[in-house]
Design an enzyme around this catalytic site. Structure first.
Site, mmCIF file in Angstrom:
data_model
loop_
_atom_site.group_PDB
_atom_site.id
_atom_site.type_symbol
_atom_site.label_atom_id
_atom_site.label_comp_id
_atom_site.label_asym_id
_atom_site.label_seq_id
_atom_site.Cartn_x
_atom_site.Cartn_y
_atom_site.Cartn_z
ATOM 1 N N TRP A 324 -4.859 -0.323 66.750
ATOM 2 C CA TRP A 324 -6.300 -0.247 66.555
ATOM 3 C C TRP A 324 -7.080 -0.879 67.713
ATOM 4 O O TRP A 324 -6.813 -0.575 68.868
ATOM 5 C CB TRP A 324 -6.658 -0.873 65.212
ATOM 6 C CG TRP A 324 -5.953 -0.229 64.063
ATOM 7 C CD1 TRP A 324 -5.836 1.122 63.820
ATOM 8 C CD2 TRP A 324 -5.233 -0.878 63.016
ATOM 9 N NE1 TRP A 324 -5.094 1.328 62.675
ATOM 10 C CE2 TRP A 324 -4.719 0.134 62.152
ATOM 11 C CE3 TRP A 324 -4.980 -2.209 62.702
ATOM 12 C CZ2 TRP A 324 -3.977 -0.163 61.026
ATOM 13 C CZ3 TRP A 324 -4.242 -2.503 61.578
ATOM 14 C CH2 TRP A 324 -3.750 -1.491 60.745
ATOM 15 N N GLU A 441 -4.161 -19.246 55.372
ATOM 16 C CA GLU A 441 -2.963 -18.835 54.651
ATOM 17 C C GLU A 441 -2.263 -17.750 55.456
ATOM 18 O O GLU A 441 -2.641 -17.481 56.598
ATOM 19 C CB GLU A 441 -3.291 -18.382 53.216
ATOM 20 C CG GLU A 441 -4.627 -17.680 53.050
ATOM 21 C CD GLU A 441 -4.612 -16.190 53.329
ATOM 22 O OE1 GLU A 441 -4.240 -15.405 52.439
ATOM 23 O OE2 GLU A 441 -5.002 -15.792 54.444
ATOM 24 N N GLU A 444 -4.140 -15.187 57.424
ATOM 25 C CA GLU A 444 -4.758 -15.693 58.637
ATOM 26 C C GLU A 444 -6.267 -15.537 58.730
ATOM 27 O O GLU A 444 -6.819 -15.651 59.810
ATOM 28 C CB GLU A 444 -4.104 -15.062 59.864
ATOM 29 C CG GLU A 444 -2.597 -15.185 59.842
ATOM 30 C CD GLU A 444 -1.988 -15.069 61.211
ATOM 31 O OE1 GLU A 444 -2.291 -14.090 61.899
ATOM 32 O OE2 GLU A 444 -1.223 -15.963 61.592
#
Length: 701
Positions: A324, A441, A444
């Protein structure tokens, strides 16, 4: 080369003039970014003497790396076929099939079928040198054709300061950091260097169906190279391309010449033999009788091993791809993207999978690397270049805990590093909250109390306690165990809601921002979601870490109820079996119209992650459900592409692509391959091979 303009008439049509040799116009050229991340092949020689890697796109090599896996050195190397009048086609423009040479050997052939022609290209790297070599064969059913090799170097990662020139029949590119040399055997009959989008060979060919201008040199800037091959598909059908790399131009030329002299067949045989010798050292799970599943197992093991950097042993990257916006947005990825960095969490997955497969040496090197990047305060950086230089710097407690667990699994003391990491876990604070509150977590993009992160922190402290107690320090061991016990007792109170909308019974949340799971605290889940959400609506499968790491029993009622919730909220059935989204309202994926994920450019939609099928399978083994676990392995294998590579994500049942097949996320993703290998070996063993027994003995047995 022609030294003056020439105009001629062939078969009644004018041949455009050939420009006088010299420097190409159109500087500095356009930056096209990199090609799509859904790779069809990934390979390198097994030997350390060949620090070069290739990936294959949907027709040709795309994204080559040298001298380490953090440095993409080439955007693409592929072939153009034209009749000089009516059509011009690149391999990537026509239907192309990728075939692994064999599952234990990361070499591939690609068969491309165009308008009345077919090309077969086979790719390997030279085990003795930093060179990629391609055996190209072209056959024509429509008379004589013209074939060209086009190459777009990106030396030093971005390619903005590259220079290109012709030396003899060799195309040479260089910048201040590296050089590349492209040769053909038989030799190119024409060569040219130009600026991408203005005077490069593909721009010329795409406009005129033949080369109309030949330039000796171009640069600095974004340059493209082209060489005409002595292959017409009728009388001459074979050429061997060699792309060599070195620190300087003469090094790259010498490398390419030596590989060319060795010959493709000899190089390919040495490449194959090196990987087959490695495969012979690994475990073959006897239960894998299905040929496809067996091939994906071997392909996964080879992919994991190939992901290790050769300059920095133990540095395994997350993926040799740039999905992407990471491939073409310099603001998002000024250094070509984060996937070819080293992430401690992903490296833990790498190490435990290769350890399970029988490669203890790889796990040892991975742990050595992890401890080498430990910060003075004891934590490990979010990620690093393969050189060990930190890249992003947020703190994720699981990435500090997992190296401790790996030390325990390998039976190593690593006392100083383990103590520093454990002390960091115990003493960490962020935003006024004490551990196990984490700055990020495992997905991210959020801070809070995450059941998955807490599970890893508990496991890390229990493993640390066992290790330091072996050294005679019972007092510190008891301190670590006391904190671990406290967190184990409180994890439900921090992360399991009893009044959420998905069930009247308690279930685990993705995370809580405040340790109060029954409060309707709101936050934005990130990745382009347009509004705030109640934390009680947000779930993910990370709570299964509590079971896999030995903190909770598989029949724990909150675990069992949480499984029902994620199946309903996140699970989807596809032709490749059942798979799950990452978390509620995940936006890490393509836009609704199929355009690339980016930040701040409209709503995006995360798809399904095959690695969750592997995590579910490990849970089902612990729950005494081996048949269901075997089905998860089948589901994972069903998501493999033609080159047997496993993706980060597959299409869901929303419009966009065929459900259960890879989307344009990172492929191959090492974490997915690691999860597949580990589940395959665990099925053979009858239980997850990675679960630390010292943790399970304390909490679940």
């Amino acid at each position: 080369m022609l030294g003056m303009c020439v105009v001629a008439t062939v078969a009644g049509s004018a041949v455009p003039s050939i420009a006088e040799p010299g420097k190409a116009p159109g500087a500095p050229g356009v930056d096209p970014g990199y090609l799509d991340a859904d790779k069809q092949g990934f390979g390198t020689a097994r030997s350390a003497e060949s620090p070069v890697w290739f990936t294959l796109g949907r027709g040709g090599a795309a994204d080559l790396y040298y001298p380490n896996l953090s440095t993409p050195v080439s955007r693409q190397l592929q072939v153009v076929v034209t009749d000089g009048r009516d059509f011009v086609q690149r391999l990537s423009d026509v239907p192309t099939r990728t075939e692994p040479i064999d599952a234990k050997n990361p070499s591939y052939r690609q068969i491309s079928t165009g308008d009345g022609w077919q090309a077969t290209a086979t790719y390997v790297t030279d085990p003795a040198r930093s060179a990629v070599t391609v055996d190209l064969r072209v056959t024509s059913q429509r008379g004589e054709l013209r074939t060209y090799a086009i190459h777009e170097p990106t030396l030093g990662k971005d390619g903005s300061d590259d220079s290109s020139r012709t030396e003899g029949s060799t195309l040479v590119a260089s910048d201040r950091s590296a050089a590349g040399a492209l040769r053909s055997a038989p030799a190119f009959t024409e060569t040219s260097s130009g600026y991408l989008g203005t005077s490069d060979g593909w721009t010329d060919l795409s406009r005129h169906k033949q080369l109309t201008a030949l330039y000796d040199k171009a640069g600095p800037g974004h340059v493209g190279q082209v060489g005409r091959l002595p292959v017409d598909g009728v009388g001459a059908s074979r050429a061997v391309l060699t792309l060599g790399f070195g620190a300087r131009e003469h090094d790259a030329i010498a490398t390419a010449e030596a590989t060319e002299k060795a010959g493709f067949d000899a190089v390919a045989a040495a490449y194959r033999d090196g990987w087959h010798r490695y495969a012979d050292t690994l475990q073959q799970p006897e239960h894998l009788t299905d040929e496809h599943q067996k091939n994906v197992y071997w392909s996964s093991a080879m992919m994991l091993a190939a992901s290790e950097d050769k300059q920095s042993p133990g540095a395994f990257v997350a993926s040799p791809s740039m999905p992407w916006a990471f491939r073409n947005d310099p603001e998002m990825a000024p250094e070509s993207g984060p996937y070819h960095l080293v992430w401690p969490r992903d490296l833990y997955q790498h190490a435990t999978a290769l350890l399970a497969a029988g490669d203890r040496g790889a796990a040892e090197r991975a742990l050595d690397y992890l401890w080498s990047i430990q910060e003075p305060d004891g934590h490990l950086p979010q990620n690093t270049q393969t050189t060990g230089e930190p890249f992003w710097t947020s703190v994720q407690l699981d990435q500090t805990a997992f190296p401790i667990v790996l030390s325990w699994q390998l039976g190593r003391a690593d006392e100083q590093q383990v103590r520093k990491a454990a002390d960091f876990l115990v003493g960490f604070t962020h935003d006024g909250h004490a551990a196990p509150y984490t700055e990020q977590e495992r997905w991210e993009n959020h801070s809070g109390y995450s059941p998955g992160t807490i599970a890893s922190a508990i496991a890390g402290l229990v493993c640390a306690a066992d290790l330091v107690e072996r050294s005679g320090d019972a007092e510190t061991a008891q301190r670590y165990r006391a904190v671990a016990d406290e967190w184990a007792a409180k994890v439900d109170g921090w992360t399991a809601t009893g009044n959420g909308p998905h069930s009247p019974q308690p279930y685990y949340l993705r995370l809580t921002k405040d340790g109060k799971p029954n409060e309707g605290t709101t936050y934005n889940p990130g990745d382009n979601y347009p509004e705030e959400v109640d934390q009680r609506t947000q779930v993910d499968p990370s709570f299964l870490e509590l079971v896999r790491l030995g903190v909770k029993r598989p029949d724990d009622p909150v675990v069992v109820n949480s499984l029902k919730v994620i199946d309903e909220v996140l699970g989807e059935q596809t032709p490749a079996g059942q798979h799950w989204h990452r978390f509620t309202n995940d936006g890490y994926g393509e836009r609704e119209d199929g355009a690339d994920w980016n930040i701040g450019h409209g709503r995006t939609y995360g798809r399904l992650w095959p690695l969750f099928a592997g995590e579910r399978g490990e849970y089902e083994l612990l729950a005494g459900q081996p048949d269901q676990a075997a089905e998860r392995l089948r589901s994972m294998a069903a998501t493999a592409g033609e080159g047997l590579l496993l993706p980060e994500q597959v299409w869901d049942n929303r419009p966009g692509g065929e459900p259960g097949t890879p989307n344009r996320s990172a492929t191959p993703l090492a974490w997915t391959h690691a999860q597949y290998v580990r589940l395959a070996v665990s099925l053979e063993a009858g239980a997850p091979v990675e679960t630390p027994s010292v943790v399970a003995d304390r909490y679940t047995r």
